[in-house]
Design a protein around this motif. Structure first.
Motif, PDB file in Angstrom:
ATOM      1  N   ARG A   1       0.782  -1.244  -0.046  1.00 56.73           N
ATOM      2  CA  ARG A   1       0.041   0.013  -0.041  1.00 56.73           C
ATOM      3  C   ARG A   1       0.856   1.096  -0.053  1.00 56.73           C
ATOM      4  O   ARG A   1       0.404   2.162  -0.875  1.00 56.73           O
ATOM      5  CB  ARG A   1      -0.949  -0.220   1.210  1.00 56.73           C
ATOM      6  CG  ARG A   1      -1.600   1.226   1.399  1.00 56.73           C
ATOM      7  CD  ARG A   1      -3.033   1.068   2.342  1.00 56.73           C
ATOM      8  NE  ARG A   1      -4.001   0.424   1.310  1.00 56.73           N
ATOM      9  CZ  ARG A   1      -5.450   0.248   1.625  1.00 56.73           C
ATOM     10  NH1 ARG A   1      -5.699   0.863   2.723  1.00 56.73           N
ATOM     11  NH2 ARG A   1      -6.210  -0.372   0.643  1.00 56.73           N
TER      12      ARG A   1
ATOM     13  N   THR B   1       4.759   9.070 -10.430  1.00 58.23           N
ATOM     14  CA  THR B   1       3.947   9.123 -11.817  1.00 58.23           C
ATOM     15  C   THR B   1       4.632  10.705 -12.193  1.00 58.23           C
ATOM     16  O   THR B   1       4.969  10.793 -13.448  1.00 58.23           O
ATOM     17  CB  THR B   1       2.774   8.814 -12.095  1.00 58.23           C
ATOM     18  OG1 THR B   1       2.592   7.427 -11.541  1.00 58.23           O
ATOM     19  CG2 THR B   1       2.536   8.723 -13.421  1.00 58.23           C
TER      20      THR B   1
ATOM     21  N   ARG C   1      -7.070  -5.526 -11.560  1.00 54.52           N
ATOM     22  CA  ARG C   1      -6.238  -6.596 -11.855  1.00 54.52           C
ATOM     23  C   ARG C   1      -5.878  -6.654 -13.308  1.00 54.52           C
ATOM     24  O   ARG C   1      -4.717  -6.756 -13.629  1.00 54.52           O
ATOM     25  CB  ARG C   1      -7.025  -8.035 -11.641  1.00 54.52           C
ATOM     26  CG  ARG C   1      -7.732  -8.211 -10.540  1.00 54.52           C
ATOM     27  CD  ARG C   1      -6.851  -8.402  -9.446  1.00 54.52           C
ATOM     28  NE  ARG C   1      -7.298  -7.334  -8.336  1.00 54.52           N
ATOM     29  CZ  ARG C   1      -6.730  -7.523  -6.967  1.00 54.52           C
ATOM     30  NH1 ARG C   1      -5.919  -8.462  -6.670  1.00 54.52           N
ATOM     31  NH2 ARG C   1      -7.267  -6.524  -6.353  1.00 54.52           N
TER      32      ARG C   1
ATOM     33  N   THR D   1       5.640  -1.490 -17.312  1.00 61.02           N
ATOM     34  CA  THR D   1       6.514  -0.776 -16.414  1.00 61.02           C
ATOM     35  C   THR D   1       8.199  -1.133 -16.803  1.00 61.02           C
ATOM     36  O   THR D   1       8.999  -0.163 -16.598  1.00 61.02           O
ATOM     37  CB  THR D   1       6.193  -1.046 -15.021  1.00 61.02           C
ATOM     38  OG1 THR D   1       5.031  -0.925 -14.702  1.00 61.02           O
ATOM     39  CG2 THR D   1       7.465  -0.628 -13.899  1.00 61.02           C
TER      40      THR D   1
ATOM     41  N   ILE E   1      -9.408   3.255  -3.596  1.00 62.65           N
ATOM     42  CA  ILE E   1      -9.406   2.383  -2.509  1.00 62.65           C
ATOM     43  C   ILE E   1      -9.129   2.951  -1.045  1.00 62.65           C
ATOM     44  O   ILE E   1      -9.406   2.824  -0.093  1.00 62.65           O
ATOM     45  CB  ILE E   1      -8.953   0.980  -2.726  1.00 62.65           C
ATOM     46  CG1 ILE E   1      -9.715   0.267  -4.105  1.00 62.65           C
ATOM     47  CG2 ILE E   1      -8.901   0.096  -1.797  1.00 62.65           C
ATOM     48  CD1 ILE E   1      -8.960  -0.871  -4.584  1.00 62.65           C
ATOM     49  N   ILE E   2      -7.589   3.396  -1.342  1.00 60.90           N
ATOM     50  CA  ILE E   2      -7.181   3.914  -0.083  1.00 60.90           C
ATOM     51  C   ILE E   2      -7.853   5.031   0.564  1.00 60.90           C
ATOM     52  O   ILE E   2      -7.927   5.020   1.883  1.00 60.90           O
ATOM     53  CB  ILE E   2      -5.731   4.467  -0.418  1.00 60.90           C
ATOM     54  CG1 ILE E   2      -4.742   3.146  -0.906  1.00 60.90           C
ATOM     55  CG2 ILE E   2      -4.936   5.061   0.841  1.00 60.90           C
ATOM     56  CD1 ILE E   2      -3.326   3.602  -1.261  1.00 60.90           C
TER      57      ILE E   2
HETATM   58  C1  HEM Z   1       4.262  -2.687 -12.274  1.00 62.97           C
HETATM   59  C2  HEM Z   1       3.074  -3.553 -12.155  1.00 62.97           C
HETATM   60  C3  HEM Z   1       1.971  -3.464 -11.101  1.00 62.97           C
HETATM   61  C4  HEM Z   1       1.535  -4.407 -10.723  1.00 62.97           C
HETATM   62  C5  HEM Z   1       1.704  -6.034 -10.992  1.00 62.97           C
HETATM   63  C6  HEM Z   1       0.574  -3.907  -9.433  1.00 62.97           C
HETATM   64  C7  HEM Z   1      -0.444  -4.827  -8.883  1.00 62.97           C
HETATM   65  C8  HEM Z   1      -1.413  -4.218  -7.820  1.00 62.97           C
HETATM   66  C9  HEM Z   1      -2.280  -5.018  -7.359  1.00 62.97           C
HETATM   67  C10 HEM Z   1      -2.437  -6.524  -7.457  1.00 62.97           C
HETATM   68  C11 HEM Z   1      -2.842  -4.246  -6.464  1.00 62.97           C
HETATM   69  C12 HEM Z   1      -4.012  -4.513  -5.504  1.00 62.97           C
HETATM   70  C13 HEM Z   1      -3.425  -5.021  -4.326  1.00 62.97           C
HETATM   71  C14 HEM Z   1      -4.653  -5.380  -3.146  1.00 62.97           C
HETATM   72  O1  HEM Z   1      -5.749  -5.853  -3.736  1.00 62.97           O
HETATM   73  O2  HEM Z   1      -4.608  -5.321  -2.075  1.00 62.97           O
HETATM   74  C15 HEM Z   1      -2.269  -2.974  -6.575  1.00 62.97           C
HETATM   75  C16 HEM Z   1      -2.623  -1.893  -5.748  1.00 62.97           C
HETATM   76  C17 HEM Z   1      -2.224  -0.540  -6.130  1.00 62.97           C
HETATM   77  N1  HEM Z   1      -1.369  -0.243  -6.968  1.00 62.97           N
HETATM   78 FE1  HEM Z   1      -0.202  -1.278  -8.363  1.00 62.97          FE
HETATM   79  N2  HEM Z   1       0.693  -2.910  -9.496  1.00 62.97           N
HETATM   80  C18 HEM Z   1       1.597  -2.369 -10.532  1.00 62.97           C
HETATM   81  C19 HEM Z   1       1.980  -0.799 -10.716  1.00 62.97           C
HETATM   82  C20 HEM Z   1       1.519   0.427 -10.147  1.00 62.97           C
HETATM   83  C21 HEM Z   1       1.803   1.677 -10.632  1.00 62.97           C
HETATM   84  C22 HEM Z   1       2.913   2.097 -11.725  1.00 62.97           C
HETATM   85  C23 HEM Z   1       1.335   2.322  -9.529  1.00 62.97           C
HETATM   86  C24 HEM Z   1       1.036   3.997  -9.476  1.00 62.97           C
HETATM   87  C25 HEM Z   1       1.546   4.690 -10.591  1.00 62.97           C
HETATM   88  C26 HEM Z   1       0.500   1.594  -8.743  1.00 62.97           C
HETATM   89  C27 HEM Z   1      -0.614   2.101  -7.645  1.00 62.97           C
HETATM   90  C28 HEM Z   1      -1.140   1.326  -6.981  1.00 62.97           C
HETATM   91  C29 HEM Z   1      -2.026   1.693  -6.032  1.00 62.97           C
HETATM   92  C30 HEM Z   1      -2.232   3.231  -5.331  1.00 62.97           C
HETATM   93  C31 HEM Z   1      -2.659   0.560  -5.434  1.00 62.97           C
HETATM   94  C32 HEM Z   1      -3.615   0.591  -4.150  1.00 62.97           C
HETATM   95  C33 HEM Z   1      -2.806   0.114  -2.794  1.00 62.97           C
HETATM   96  C34 HEM Z   1      -3.585  -0.626  -1.879  1.00 62.97           C
HETATM   97  O3  HEM Z   1      -5.146  -0.488  -1.866  1.00 62.97           O
HETATM   98  O4  HEM Z   1      -3.025  -0.893  -0.811  1.00 62.97           O
HETATM   99  N3  HEM Z   1       0.651   0.265  -9.149  1.00 62.97           N
HETATM  100  N4  HEM Z   1      -1.389  -3.010  -7.516  1.00 62.97           N
END
Ligand code: HEM
Lengths: 130, 131
Positions: free
Chosen positions: A31, A41, B32, B42, B90-91
């Motif tokens: 998180r 970003t 997802r 990325t 979500i946060i």
């Molecule tokens: C590089 C590959 C990435 C993958 C595989 C990925 C995967 C995920 C997944 C599976 C979740 C959900 C987690 C959950 O359900 O608790 C998530 C949450 C999130 N991701 Fe990514 N992500 C990626 C890149 C990024 C990037 C580049 C950003 C921002 C620019 C980002 C921002 C976020 C944020 C803000 C959340 C919410 C966190 C939370 O709820 O705790 N992600 N990500």
């Protein structure tokens, strides 16, 4: 959320009462890195906008990114990116129902830590290599 | 129980659309989907930026003007921005419980993502078209 009534019941124990496990620490790190990447970003967008604006703007951004504080922020961004990416892969593996047992969770957690450190160092070795 | 009140609405009709996200599983699924597309995009972005770090201004422009590089960057930005907007929502929903503040932050979240997308895509296209 509406607080409809004050229940006179004991609260369930909160985080600090539990001994931390890798899985817990990885969960909060996912998180925190996600939120950090949200602002990170801007770093990518600023570089592209400066490039479109012209050599002066690009030079300014390059000077900021090349300074010591700039490099530290970019290093942190790189690590957050890889940590979150591998943590995300872990989540996607769990979405299929696999590796959800204690052993699977623990090894995925450590793999995320080791993998993200390794990838970050690799990228920075490439950047700093002339 | 207040569901005893006279009404011909079924319980499911009464709660439909009232979840925190007001949108069922669409949000979860899109998070997802973009998580999966974020992985290769990325990695592509990191490789491109490492290459940029080694180039002077003219070289950097020429690299971004390459169609494959420009398209990969746009794809990364769209995928990451959609994903981070959902994630940040979500946060916000998890920690901000005051309705007015929550709505303001969710609006700002969307504005930020859209602005970042427009600015970067404008910049990439402009470089690509040699403007
Ligand atoms: C590089 C590959 C990435 C993958 C595989 C990925 C995967 C995920 C997944 C599976 C979740 C959900 C987690 C959950 O359900 O608790 C998530 C949450 C999130 N991701 Fe990514 N992500 C990626 C890149 C990024 C990037 C580049 C950003 C921002 C620019 C980002 C921002 C976020 C944020 C803000 C959340 C919410 C966190 C939370 O709820 O705790 N992600 N990500």
């Amino acid at each position: 959320m509406s607080r409809t009534s004050e229940a006179q019941r004991p609260l369930s124990p909160h985080l600090q009462i539990y001994k931390p496990t890798v899985t817990m620490v990885m969960s909060i790190l996912h998180r925190i890195t996600g939120a950090a990447l949200f602002f990170g970003t801007l770093l990518v967008v600023a570089l592209l906008v400066a490039m479109a604006a012209g050599p002066n703007a690009y030079g300014t951004v390059q000077a900021i990114y090349g300074s010591i504080p700039g490099k530290l922020v970019l290093f942190g961004y790189t690590w957050a990116l890889f940590h979150h990416m591998l943590g995300g892969v872990r989540h996607l593996i769990w979405d299929t129902g696999a590796m959800f047992d204690r052993q699977g969770r623990t090894s995925l957690g450590w793999a995320t830590l080791v993998g993200s450190a390794g990838l970050t160092l690799l990228v920075w070795a490439l950047v700093l290599m002339r | 129980m207040h569901s005893e009140k006279k009404s011909i609405r079924t319980p499911i009709a009464r709660v439909r659309g009232l979840g925190a996200a007001k949108s069922g599983t669409g949000h979860f699924w899109l998070q997802r989907l973009t998580a999966v597309s974020n992985i290769p995009l990325t990695l592509a972005m990191v490789v491109i930026v490492v290459m940029l770090a080694k180039l002077d201004y003219a070289g950097a422009r020429a690299l971004v003007a390459n169609p494959l590089v420009g398209i990969l960057l746009i794809a990364f930005l769209v995928s990451a921005l959609v994903h981070m907007r959902l994630g940040m929502q979500i946060i916000i929903e998890d920690y901000v419980h005051e309705e007015g503040m929550k709505i303001v932050l969710i609006l700002l979240n969307t504005f930020f993502a859209v602005l970042m997308g427009l600015a970067s895509i404008y910049a990439i296209l402009r470089i690509g078209f040699g403007g």
